[in-house]
Design a protein around this motif. Structure first.
Motif, PDB file in Angstrom:
ATOM      1  N   UNK A 158       0.842  -1.186   0.000  1.00 40.67           N
ATOM      2  CA  UNK A 158       0.000   0.000   0.000  1.00 40.67           C
ATOM      3  C   UNK A 158       0.880   1.239   0.000  1.00 40.67           C
ATOM      4  N   UNK A 159       0.496   2.258  -0.794  1.00 40.11           N
ATOM      5  CA  UNK A 159       1.268   3.491  -0.902  1.00 40.11           C
ATOM      6  C   UNK A 159       0.308   4.675  -0.881  1.00 40.11           C
ATOM      7  N   UNK A 160       0.614   5.658  -0.058  1.00 36.53           N
ATOM      8  CA  UNK A 160      -0.170   6.899   0.003  1.00 36.53           C
ATOM      9  C   UNK A 160       0.541   7.938  -0.859  1.00 36.53           C
ATOM     10  N   UNK A 161      -0.189   8.645  -1.709  1.00 36.01           N
ATOM     11  CA  UNK A 161       0.410   9.672  -2.564  1.00 36.01           C
ATOM     12  C   UNK A 161       0.611   9.161  -3.969  1.00 36.01           C
ATOM     13  N   UNK A 162       1.712   9.569  -4.597  1.00 37.41           N
ATOM     14  CA  UNK A 162       1.999   9.158  -5.973  1.00 37.41           C
ATOM     15  C   UNK A 162       2.426   7.697  -6.028  1.00 37.41           C
ATOM     16  N   UNK A 163       2.063   7.035  -7.120  1.00 33.29           N
ATOM     17  CA  UNK A 163       2.486   5.647  -7.320  1.00 33.29           C
ATOM     18  C   UNK A 163       3.992   5.612  -7.561  1.00 33.29           C
ATOM     19  N   UNK A 164       4.702   4.690  -6.906  1.00 35.25           N
ATOM     20  CA  UNK A 164       6.139   4.577  -7.156  1.00 35.25           C
ATOM     21  C   UNK A 164       6.408   4.127  -8.595  1.00 35.25           C
ATOM     22  N   UNK A 165       7.499   4.596  -9.150  1.00 33.74           N
ATOM     23  CA  UNK A 165       7.865   4.250 -10.524  1.00 33.74           C
ATOM     24  C   UNK A 165       8.703   2.971 -10.579  1.00 33.74           C
ATOM     25  N   UNK A 166       9.314   2.580  -9.465  1.00 36.66           N
ATOM     26  CA  UNK A 166      10.210   1.422  -9.437  1.00 36.66           C
ATOM     27  C   UNK A 166       9.462   0.116  -9.700  1.00 36.66           C
ATOM     28  N   UNK A 167      10.103  -0.766 -10.441  1.00 33.55           N
ATOM     29  CA  UNK A 167       9.569  -2.111 -10.686  1.00 33.55           C
ATOM     30  C   UNK A 167      10.216  -3.054  -9.673  1.00 33.55           C
ATOM     31  N   UNK A 168       9.714  -3.029  -8.451  1.00 31.09           N
ATOM     32  CA  UNK A 168      10.333  -3.814  -7.377  1.00 31.09           C
ATOM     33  C   UNK A 168       9.334  -4.710  -6.658  1.00 31.09           C
ATOM     34  N   UNK A 169       8.342  -5.181  -7.398  1.00 30.92           N
ATOM     35  CA  UNK A 169       7.345  -6.077  -6.810  1.00 30.92           C
ATOM     36  C   UNK A 169       8.001  -7.427  -6.500  1.00 30.92           C
ATOM     37  N   UNK A 170       7.692  -7.983  -5.364  1.00 28.49           N
ATOM     38  CA  UNK A 170       8.286  -9.254  -4.956  1.00 28.49           C
ATOM     39  C   UNK A 170       7.585 -10.470  -5.566  1.00 28.49           C
ATOM     40  N   UNK A 171       6.459 -10.256  -6.250  1.00 30.91           N
ATOM     41  CA  UNK A 171       5.668 -11.356  -6.817  1.00 30.91           C
ATOM     42  C   UNK A 171       5.674 -11.254  -8.344  1.00 30.91           C
TER      43      UNK A 171
END
Length: 94
Positions: free
Chosen positions: A27-40
């Motif tokens: 979950x992220x509050x504010x702008x969506x992060x640009x990094x592609x760092x999903x663990x799944x």
């Protein structure tokens, strides 16, 4: 660090933009992060079944409860292909 892309969805677009990833439940509050760092990975998220050393499982949890440590996700297409081969082998031996 992984290079998997997040599947962001917006939970609350008005009050500070609350976003969550459908794959890793981040979950992220504010702008969506640009990094592609999903663990799944997409394969894990979309797995129709899980293949371990002792066999095929419906869910990852079921496999882990059976003591499996190394699991590979199986897509719906792969699962259908495995089932088709199994049925064909049964017809040949009959």
């Amino acid at each position: 660090m992984s290079t998997h892309k997040h599947q962001w969805r917006t939970a609350d677009p008005y009050d500070g933009s609350l976003h969550y990833c459908q794959k890793c439940d981040r979950w992220v509050q504010g702008d969506r992060p640009k990094a592609d760092d999903c663990s799944v990975s997409d394969a894990e998220h979309n797995g129709a079944a899980w293949l371990g050393q002792a066999g095929l499982y419906r869910t990852r949890l079921e496999a882990v409860q059976n003591g499996e440590q190394l699991l590979d996700p199986v897509s719906a297409d792969e699962l259908f292909e495995l089932a088709s081969k199994h049925v064909l082998e049964g017809c040949i031996h009959a």
